[in-house]
Enzyme design. Sequence first.
Site, mmCIF file in Angstrom:
data_model
loop_
_atom_site.group_PDB
_atom_site.id
_atom_site.type_symbol
_atom_site.label_atom_id
_atom_site.label_comp_id
_atom_site.label_asym_id
_atom_site.label_seq_id
_atom_site.Cartn_x
_atom_site.Cartn_y
_atom_site.Cartn_z
ATOM 1 N N SER A 99 15.830 -33.948 -28.287
ATOM 2 C CA SER A 99 14.457 -33.495 -28.519
ATOM 3 C C SER A 99 14.293 -33.238 -30.007
ATOM 4 O O SER A 99 14.827 -32.270 -30.548
ATOM 5 C CB SER A 99 14.177 -32.211 -27.724
ATOM 6 O OG SER A 99 14.191 -32.471 -26.349
ATOM 7 N N LYS A 174 7.349 -34.696 -25.032
ATOM 8 C CA LYS A 174 8.347 -33.647 -24.851
ATOM 9 C C LYS A 174 7.919 -32.362 -25.542
ATOM 10 O O LYS A 174 8.117 -31.258 -25.014
ATOM 11 C CB LYS A 174 9.704 -34.105 -25.389
ATOM 12 C CG LYS A 174 10.808 -33.037 -25.300
ATOM 13 C CD LYS A 174 11.065 -32.582 -23.861
ATOM 14 C CE LYS A 174 12.035 -31.403 -23.778
ATOM 15 N NZ LYS A 174 13.417 -31.740 -24.097
ATOM 16 N N LYS A 242 13.532 -24.119 -31.756
ATOM 17 C CA LYS A 242 13.406 -25.380 -32.496
ATOM 18 C C LYS A 242 12.252 -26.214 -31.962
ATOM 19 O O LYS A 242 11.441 -26.753 -32.728
ATOM 20 C CB LYS A 242 14.734 -26.140 -32.411
ATOM 21 C CG LYS A 242 14.756 -27.520 -33.049
ATOM 22 C CD LYS A 242 14.551 -28.651 -32.050
ATOM 23 C CE LYS A 242 15.612 -28.681 -30.973
ATOM 24 N NZ LYS A 242 15.429 -29.829 -30.039
#
Length: 298
Positions: A99, A174, A242
């Site tokens: 990701s 995502k 993140k």
Amino acid sequence: MSNLPKIAWIGLGIMGSPMAENLIKAGYDVTGYTLEQEKLDRLTKNGGAAAASIAEAVRDADVVITMVPASPQVEAIAYGPEGILEHAKSGALLIDMSSITPQTSVDLAKAAAEKDIRVLDAPVSGGEAGAVEAVLSIMVGGEQADFDRAKPLFDALGKTIVLCGPHGSGQTVKAANQLIVAVHIQACAEAVVFLEKSGVDLNAALDVLNGGLAGSTVLTRKKDNFKNRDFQPGFRIDLHHKDMGIVSDAARTVGAALPVGSLVADLVASLRAQGDGGLDHSALLRGVERLSGLPVRD
């Protein structure tokens, strides 16, 4: 001898290890590389092969799959004299399931094309349990022909597999996924504290809530974490922090407001600053407990 493509798998963490093992179970020849010897030992115990370097892992692979924490790690393993692009064979397919930022995926696809290496960005959702059970959602960016080539591999890893658009699109979807999950976990955590402080039976309350419109995969997967205060990481707060940075930056770039998402991003960052970054993201409950004047249960 198997006619299936040879796989190189780079990154054998919480998600990567069970995913690589599911490909082995499906009959694929998997050679792995990661920095931790115990994870390589796990791979070989389950029928894979261990490589001593990225170059060794990818040299004969038809498909290279990467699953590492963030954009800097993807760039570190892809570029440079020891990287994937330097050592993968012409015509190989590189599937990055990390990701990362959409722009990192776009840049990687451009650089790989110069080496005649095809690229898909294919991040996943479903956490450790989804990886183990091979029921992940896989959101893919790239070309249709490459997606078609990779589809049998994806079928061994997940259940909902969708080509979302050109390079970077999988990462954009995502990012949206991580926004929804974080907001939902925060809402569930607030409900848990509200219910407990009100003296309601938590087991009964969560069961009935999960049977109605408030029910969700998030609540199903995380219900026991909340009830038992079990925050062993399936997906760490550090990584969700993140990801909230990725979605915040991407939204700013396209001019999309994230009023609730921005607040939850701050709550995730706060939890991390309090030393809880290594815990599962369901530990957002700990932040609500602190705000509510409750002792945090370890």
